[in-house]
Design an enzyme around this catalytic site. Structure first.
Site, PDB file in Angstrom:
ATOM      1  N   LYS A 188      -6.130  -8.465  -4.626  1.00 34.52           N
ATOM      2  CA  LYS A 188      -5.974  -9.547  -3.528  1.00 34.52           C
ATOM      3  C   LYS A 188      -4.915 -10.639  -3.665  1.00 34.52           C
ATOM      4  O   LYS A 188      -4.252 -10.326  -4.923  1.00 34.52           O
ATOM      5  CB  LYS A 188      -7.292 -10.091  -3.124  1.00 34.52           C
ATOM      6  CG  LYS A 188      -8.228  -9.145  -2.869  1.00 34.52           C
ATOM      7  CD  LYS A 188      -9.817  -9.893  -2.955  1.00 34.52           C
ATOM      8  CE  LYS A 188     -10.894  -8.894  -2.322  1.00 34.52           C
ATOM      9  NZ  LYS A 188     -12.064  -9.845  -2.168  1.00 34.52           N
ATOM     10  N   TYR A 242     -12.579  -5.709   7.451  1.00 34.82           N
ATOM     11  CA  TYR A 242     -13.552  -6.349   7.077  1.00 34.82           C
ATOM     12  C   TYR A 242     -14.881  -6.427   8.293  1.00 34.82           C
ATOM     13  O   TYR A 242     -15.619  -7.166   8.263  1.00 34.82           O
ATOM     14  CB  TYR A 242     -13.593  -7.670   6.544  1.00 34.82           C
ATOM     15  CG  TYR A 242     -13.122  -7.544   5.024  1.00 34.82           C
ATOM     16  CD1 TYR A 242     -13.832  -6.569   4.126  1.00 34.82           C
ATOM     17  CD2 TYR A 242     -11.864  -8.236   4.649  1.00 34.82           C
ATOM     18  CE1 TYR A 242     -13.353  -6.637   2.909  1.00 34.82           C
ATOM     19  CE2 TYR A 242     -11.475  -8.232   3.310  1.00 34.82           C
ATOM     20  CZ  TYR A 242     -12.276  -7.527   2.270  1.00 34.82           C
ATOM     21  OH  TYR A 242     -11.858  -7.244   1.095  1.00 34.82           O
ATOM     22  N   ASN A 248     -11.965 -13.415  -5.626  1.00 34.70           N
ATOM     23  CA  ASN A 248     -12.236 -12.661  -6.733  1.00 34.70           C
ATOM     24  C   ASN A 248     -11.673 -11.398  -7.171  1.00 34.70           C
ATOM     25  O   ASN A 248     -11.868 -10.617  -7.538  1.00 34.70           O
ATOM     26  CB  ASN A 248     -13.900 -12.443  -6.193  1.00 34.70           C
ATOM     27  CG  ASN A 248     -13.855 -11.469  -4.987  1.00 34.70           C
ATOM     28  OD1 ASN A 248     -12.781 -10.983  -4.475  1.00 34.70           O
ATOM     29  ND2 ASN A 248     -15.113 -11.303  -4.404  1.00 34.70           N
ATOM     30  N   HIS A 276     -11.023  -5.698  -4.560  1.00 31.88           N
ATOM     31  CA  HIS A 276     -11.772  -4.972  -3.466  1.00 31.88           C
ATOM     32  C   HIS A 276     -12.099  -3.653  -3.927  1.00 31.88           C
ATOM     33  O   HIS A 276     -11.216  -3.006  -4.231  1.00 31.88           O
ATOM     34  CB  HIS A 276     -11.260  -5.137  -2.025  1.00 31.88           C
ATOM     35  CG  HIS A 276     -12.035  -4.298  -1.101  1.00 31.88           C
ATOM     36  ND1 HIS A 276     -13.230  -4.707  -0.585  1.00 31.88           N
ATOM     37  CD2 HIS A 276     -11.950  -2.874  -0.814  1.00 31.88           C
ATOM     38  CE1 HIS A 276     -13.651  -3.824   0.270  1.00 31.88           C
ATOM     39  NE2 HIS A 276     -13.056  -2.691  -0.009  1.00 31.88           N
ATOM     40  N   GLU A 317     -11.779   3.370   4.364  1.00 28.43           N
ATOM     41  CA  GLU A 317     -10.771   2.649   3.938  1.00 28.43           C
ATOM     42  C   GLU A 317      -9.526   2.994   3.550  1.00 28.43           C
ATOM     43  O   GLU A 317      -8.374   2.338   3.695  1.00 28.43           O
ATOM     44  CB  GLU A 317     -11.420   1.544   2.629  1.00 28.43           C
ATOM     45  CG  GLU A 317     -12.603   0.765   3.356  1.00 28.43           C
ATOM     46  CD  GLU A 317     -13.322  -0.045   2.089  1.00 28.43           C
ATOM     47  OE1 GLU A 317     -14.135  -1.002   2.463  1.00 28.43           O
ATOM     48  OE2 GLU A 317     -13.222   0.293   0.839  1.00 28.43           O
TER      49      GLU A 317
END
Length: 140
Positions: free
Chosen positions: A11, A51, A114, A117, A128
């Site tokens: 990310k 998402y 965080n 993913h 995905e």
């Protein structure tokens, strides 16, 4: 279980701090093969589509804004039991409680930023992966 593929996203908090190489070194040391990889930037609309399963949840808007805020590295990982093994090496969503030596414990800034993913099931991984990659781009 045999070889599996899973999606990994490094990310914006990882790309802006230039720690993607360190994360990939952790993955390769854990036996993952990176069989597709590209650095991209997605739009807010693309993040919302990706998402979409979380739409309506309190964190949805912030998550989508964050994912589209800077470049990301999307990659396909391959390994025996890749999905579960990747989720284990990622660590808990909240880095404050993530196990020692996990990606999130080492690199994540917060529960919202965080760092990574990963897909949570074989079906999700397939969806995905196809969101970001064509068959021609996957070299495994």
């Amino acid at each position: 279980m045999g070889f599996e593929k899973t999606l990994s996203i490094l990310k914006p908090d990882a790309t802006e701090r230039n720690v993607t190489g360190e994360i990939n070194a952790m993955l390769e040391s854990a036996g993952f093969r990176i069989i597709a990889q590209k650095k991209i930037r997605i739009t807010l609309k693309q993040a919302e589509k990706f998402y979409g399963i979380h739409e309506g949840k309190p964190f949805f808007d912030d998550l989508c804004v964050f994912l589209s805020s800077d470049s990301i590295v999307v990659q396909v990982l391959e390994k025996e039991n890749a999905i579960m093994d990747y989720r284990k090496i990622m660590g808990a969503t909240n880095p404050a409680i993530a196990e020692e030596g996990t990606i999130r414990q080492k690199f994540a800034r917060s529960i919202d930023q965080n760092t990574v993913h990963g897909s949570d099931s074989a079906e999700t991984a397939d969806t995905e992966i196809r969101f970001f990659f064509s068959d021609m781009e996957i070299l495994g």
